[in-house]
Scaffold this motif. Structure first.
Motif, short mmCIF file in Angstrom:
data_model
loop_
_atom_site.label_atom_id
_atom_site.label_comp_id
_atom_site.label_asym_id
_atom_site.label_seq_id
_atom_site.Cartn_x
_atom_site.Cartn_y
_atom_site.Cartn_z
N ASP A 186 14.46 -12.72 -11.28
CA ASP A 186 13.30 -13.13 -11.35
C ASP A 186 12.49 -12.44 -10.33
OD1 ASP A 186 10.73 -14.28 -12.22
OD2 ASP A 186 12.09 -16.30 -12.79
N ARG A 187 11.18 -12.80 -10.03
CA ARG A 187 10.42 -12.01 -8.85
C ARG A 187 9.98 -12.92 -7.87
NH1 ARG A 187 4.93 -10.33 -11.82
NH2 ARG A 187 4.12 -12.62 -12.27
N SER A 188 9.51 -12.64 -6.92
CA SER A 188 8.82 -13.23 -5.72
C SER A 188 9.18 -14.56 -5.49
CB SER A 188 7.22 -13.34 -6.06
OG SER A 188 7.00 -13.95 -7.46
N PHE A 189 8.43 -15.93 -5.56
CA PHE A 189 8.71 -17.09 -5.51
C PHE A 189 9.31 -18.13 -6.69
CE2 PHE A 189 5.44 -15.52 -2.58
CZ PHE A 189 6.26 -15.62 -1.28
N HIS A 190 9.71 -16.95 -7.64
CA HIS A 190 10.20 -17.83 -8.67
C HIS A 190 11.84 -18.04 -8.56
CE1 HIS A 190 6.88 -16.60 -11.74
NE2 HIS A 190 6.35 -16.64 -10.41
N ALA A 246 15.32 -9.36 -0.04
CA ALA A 246 15.89 -8.88 -1.29
C ALA A 246 15.48 -9.52 -2.68
CB ALA A 246 17.50 -9.16 -1.01
N GLN A 247 15.25 -10.83 -2.52
CA GLN A 247 14.46 -11.28 -3.62
C GLN A 247 13.30 -10.91 -4.07
OE1 GLN A 247 15.55 -13.89 -5.72
NE2 GLN A 247 13.35 -13.95 -6.72
N PHE A 248 12.39 -10.52 -3.13
CA PHE A 248 11.18 -9.74 -3.40
C PHE A 248 11.15 -8.31 -3.97
CE2 PHE A 248 9.09 -12.21 0.53
CZ PHE A 248 9.09 -13.46 -0.29
N GLN A 249 12.28 -7.63 -3.47
CA GLN A 249 12.77 -6.37 -3.84
C GLN A 249 13.38 -6.22 -5.16
OE1 GLN A 249 11.55 -3.72 -2.39
NE2 GLN A 249 10.33 -5.16 -1.78
N GLY A 250 13.79 -7.33 -5.84
CA GLY A 250 14.59 -7.55 -6.99
C GLY A 250 16.10 -6.84 -6.76
N LYS A 251 16.74 -7.18 -5.71
CA LYS A 251 18.00 -6.71 -5.16
C LYS A 251 19.03 -7.83 -5.52
CE LYS A 251 16.86 -2.81 -3.52
NZ LYS A 251 16.82 -2.63 -2.20
N ARG A 293 0.91 -1.37 -0.11
CA ARG A 293 -0.02 0.04 -0.04
C ARG A 293 0.82 1.23 0.06
NH1 ARG A 293 -3.33 -3.38 3.43
NH2 ARG A 293 -2.29 -2.39 5.37
N GLN A 294 1.99 1.09 0.75
CA GLN A 294 3.02 2.16 0.61
C GLN A 294 3.65 2.61 -0.73
OE1 GLN A 294 5.26 1.35 3.98
NE2 GLN A 294 3.93 2.38 5.39
N GLY A 295 3.42 1.53 -1.64
CA GLY A 295 4.22 1.63 -2.83
C GLY A 295 5.90 0.95 -2.55
N LYS A 296 6.03 0.35 -1.68
CA LYS A 296 7.53 0.14 -1.61
C LYS A 296 7.66 -1.52 -1.92
CE LYS A 296 7.99 2.82 2.69
NZ LYS A 296 8.77 2.85 4.16
N ILE A 297 6.67 -2.02 -2.24
CA ILE A 297 6.92 -3.28 -3.02
C ILE A 297 6.04 -3.36 -4.27
CG2 ILE A 297 7.86 -4.60 -1.03
CD1 ILE A 297 5.07 -6.09 -0.93
N SER A 298 6.18 -4.06 -5.24
CA SER A 298 5.41 -3.93 -6.30
C SER A 298 4.38 -4.97 -6.72
CB SER A 298 6.27 -3.87 -7.81
OG SER A 298 6.98 -5.12 -7.81
N LYS A 299 4.41 -6.24 -6.08
CA LYS A 299 3.48 -6.94 -6.38
C LYS A 299 3.57 -8.11 -5.14
CE LYS A 299 2.13 -9.54 -10.57
NZ LYS A 299 1.05 -8.59 -11.01
N TRP A 300 2.53 -8.75 -4.83
CA TRP A 300 2.42 -9.54 -3.97
C TRP A 300 1.50 -10.60 -4.05
CZ3 TRP A 300 5.75 -11.26 -0.70
CH2 TRP A 300 5.48 -12.02 0.68
N PHE A 301 1.89 -12.02 -4.12
CA PHE A 301 1.10 -13.24 -4.12
C PHE A 301 0.57 -13.77 -2.80
CE2 PHE A 301 2.91 -12.68 -8.26
CZ PHE A 301 1.82 -13.09 -9.08
N SER A 302 -0.34 -13.36 -2.25
CA SER A 302 -0.90 -13.87 -0.89
C SER A 302 -1.14 -15.33 -0.65
CB SER A 302 -1.69 -12.88 -0.33
OG SER A 302 -2.30 -13.42 0.96
N GLY A 303 -0.76 -15.82 0.49
CA GLY A 303 -0.91 -17.15 0.72
C GLY A 303 -1.85 -16.93 2.35
N TRP A 304 -2.58 -16.11 2.35
CA TRP A 304 -3.30 -15.67 3.64
C TRP A 304 -4.42 -16.76 3.62
CZ3 TRP A 304 -2.56 -11.17 6.58
CH2 TRP A 304 -3.41 -10.91 7.58
N GLY A 305 -4.50 -17.66 4.77
CA GLY A 305 -5.41 -18.61 4.90
C GLY A 305 -5.10 -19.91 4.62
#
Length: 668
Positions: free
Chosen positions: A111-115, A97-102, A45-57
């Protein structure tokens, strides 16, 4: 039973004989991904990450599974399995760092997120195509069986991904070969926004298992204790009695496929009811009610987790954005390998047909590499469609010479799984045309996996190719150009028995993925005296098949023989450069012959448009313009499918048109 009815099913925690410490360890493990999710949603929501695949629940499925397996057993997760990564104790700063593309992330920002995967943590990351994961798990499990290891592999699939053919192929191969794989289907009600009743007609995935001849178990995926006990019990059994089992974990995705997609398509009543089955809240309540989790312990655990998350984020956010290094980017496309060309030890030679040279290479490579496994349709007792592996079963056994079901994608994926465990694999396409059924595994898994997270793909795919044998549109195609465009692959295409043996041996030596094209028309029509010993040919080096000053013909495969016949018939003195390796191709040799003659024509059996010749001719025009005394020419087959009737096929092939163009170029 509807999703709503499933949500109303009471959640019962049966601790069995598990200790308080085990139950608390599960709690600590379960809370970690939830607290990360909470933080990530704020950052989004703060724009500090670009994308998120949620596993909530859905956290209980990952946490139950990762804690049930031994630390050195491979898990192949999907989008919503954050708990697998945290459960394997990955450093949070590296994960973030992976999630942020660092640069310090697991894919160096590629590659992004969990890839991604990590051999250190025994995790093999997904690609967006989802289904191919199952076959990689098959390969890992096959490696366990071959090595006599009492281990299992566990692979996840969402309910939507089960509609893919790769799901069927992966489960079927595991069933036929009795591989110790646990297939976990997270049945969460939706594939993005498409509900289950629009994805499949049956109610439960456990209904599918009997069709594969395997067992299936349905569990409450929100009950971490039930997941843990089920997977633990299964794994202990499968280590001693290898076989695949399908586990259907009933759960619900409480947030969107990814955050931007939202959940407006979910009925409000369904969402509210599943909220009551929250895996974290319910397990926490169970522990509190039974005096296992005190308020002080709960506070300490959550405080420690939040501190660890914030510290990890501070490190990840503190890292500078990546400064591109072009040399490093290009270098990491392939696993590092420096070929040392092996010369034959003796001068003994034997007359061999092209097909025999290929068989000879496979035979000697099987002797040289005890970890080499051959797979393909009918390659065992039958010896393959062209009898190249005839007699191999008797010599090397069925474990290493394996008939496969009719499933090119799964077998290529299985080969990659073997590579993860340190094996080498050769996959035979019965005909090169059939590789279309395994295309995704080649171009998106084999080709990209080292660049993405450093896992090599030690796989050679043999491709019986070419026309001229009246086999029609589906057994005659020249499809090397499809792969020539894909970074991460290597492609070889021999034109004679010596190179056929040496290039195949070299391809098997190299830990990178190869496509090895072998022209069917040469199998029994071309012979030569070749060394009896094992030897290799230099990858990436072209060879002159003839020398002359009038013009240069650049070609490969059957084109070499057409060129030799043409220059003899027409009385032309020409350099005939046999590329031998198509990727990487020998720019130096091409430049040298163009500089020598000043006139060049590229000959290929493939259709003219978009072929390899187009790329190399463009390169010549750009890099050798000052040497040219005439237009850069090329000739290939007609831009039609390969016809069946011999007269039509002869007209399709470029032989006559090439001769005419050769005369034009000579006279220019």
């Amino acid at each position: 039973m509807s999703n709503l009815a499933l949500a109303l099913t009471p959640m019962v925690f049966d601790r069995k004989s598990y200790s308080d410490e085990t139950l608390l360890d599960l709690y600590r493990s379960l809370v970690m991904p939830r607290r990360i999710e909470e933080k990530m949603l704020i950052l989004l929501r703060q724009g500090k990450i670009s994308k998120w695949f949620s596993g909530w629940g859905q956290e209980a499925i990952s946490i139950g599974a990762v804690n049930a397996l031994e630390e050195d057993e491979f898990i192949l997760p999907m989008h919503r399995n954050l708990g697998i990564f945290t459960g394997r104790k990955m450093p949070l700063e590296k994960l973030f760092a992976q999630f942020q593309g660092k640069k310090s992330g697991f894919t160096k920002g590629r590659d992004r997120s969990f890839h991604f995967g990590s051999k250190e943590h025994h995790i093999v990351g997904m690609i967006s195509h989802l289904g191919p994961q199952l076959a990689i798990a098959d390969g890992i499990a096959l490696a366990h069986k071959l090595a006599g290891e009492s281990k299992v592999a566990l692979v996840f699939s969402g309910d939507g991904a089960t509609s893919e053919g790769d799901f069927h192929e992966g489960v079927n191969v595991a069933a036929v070969w009795k591989l110790p794989v646990i297939f976990v289907i997270e049945h969460n009600g939706y594939g993005l926004s498409t509900p289950s009743n629009e994805q499949f007609a049956m109610e439960y995935f456990t209904d599918k298992a009997p069709g594969y001849g395997i067992e299936a178990i349905r569990i409450d995926g929100n009950n971490v204790l039930e997941v843990y006990d089920t997977i633990k019990t299964l794994a202990e059994d499968l280590r001693e009695n290898p076989r695949p089992v399908l586990v259907e974990a009933i759960t619900f995705r409480m947030r969107g496929h990814e955050e931007a997609s939202g959940t407006k398509y979910v009925p409000k009543e369904l969402m509210e009811t599943w909220t009551l089955k929250d895996p974290v809240d319910n397990y926490e309540r169970f522990l509190e009610e039974n005096g296992i989790l005190t308020p002080e312990m709960k506070e300490a655990i959550n405080s420690a987790i939040k501190t660890a998350i914030n510290q990890g984020l501070d490190i990840a956010f503190g890292e500078a954005a990546i400064e591109p290094d072009t040399k490093e980017e290009l270098r990491d496309v392939y696993a590092h390998y420096q070929q040392e060309v092996i010369e034959p030890k003796s001068s003994n030679t034997q007359e061999k047909r092209f097909i025999d040279a290929i068989s000879d290479a496979l035979n000697q490579s099987m002797e040289r590499y005890p970890n080499l496994v051959l797979m393909g349709q009918d390659i065992a007792e039958y010896g393959g469609a062209f009898k190249i592996t005839d007699g191999f079963v008797q010599k090397f056994g069925r474990e290493r010479v394996r008939n496969t079901p009719l499933c090119e994608s799964a077998i290529i994926g299985t080969a990659l799984g073997l590579s993860v465990k340190g094996y080498k694999a050769m996959v035979e396409m019965q005909f090169a045309d059939f590789v279309t059924c395994g295309f995704n595994q080649i171009v998106n898994n084999l080709a990209k996996i080292h660049y993405r997270w450093g896992q090599h793909a030690d796989v050679v795919v043999r491709m019986p190719t070419g026309a001229g044998v009246a086999a029609g549109p589906f057994h005659s195609q020249s499809n090397e150009a499809w792969f020539f465009h894909t970074p991460g692959l290597k492609i070889v295409y021999p034109s004679n028995p010596y190179d056929a043996k040496g290039l195949l041996n070299a391809a098997i030596e190299d830990p990178n993925p190869y496509l090895y094209f072998e022209h069917k028309g040469m199998y029994r029509s071309i012979s030569a005296a070749i060394p009896e010993d094992y030897y290799t040919v230099h990858i990436g080096k072209a060879a002159l098949s003839a020398k002359g000053d009038e013009l240069s013909i650049i070609t490969y495969g059957m084109g070499v023989h057409w060129a030799l016949q043409a220059v003899e018939e027409l009385g032309i003195q020409a350099d005939i450069l046999d590329l031998r390796t198509l990727l990487p191709w020998d720019q130096e040799a091409v430049k040298e012959t163009v500089a020598k003659t000043g006139k060049v024509i590229f000959l290929q059996e493939d259709c003219n448009t978009g072929g390899i010749g187009a790329e190399i001719c463009a390169w010549i025009s750009e890099n050798c313009f000052e040497y040219l005394d005439g237009p850069v020419m090329r000739e290939g087959s007609l831009d039609t499918p390969v016809p069946f009737a011999p007269s039509l096929e002869k007209n399709f092939l470029p032989v006559q048109r090439f001769k005419e163009k050769l005369i034009t170029l000579k006279n220019y």
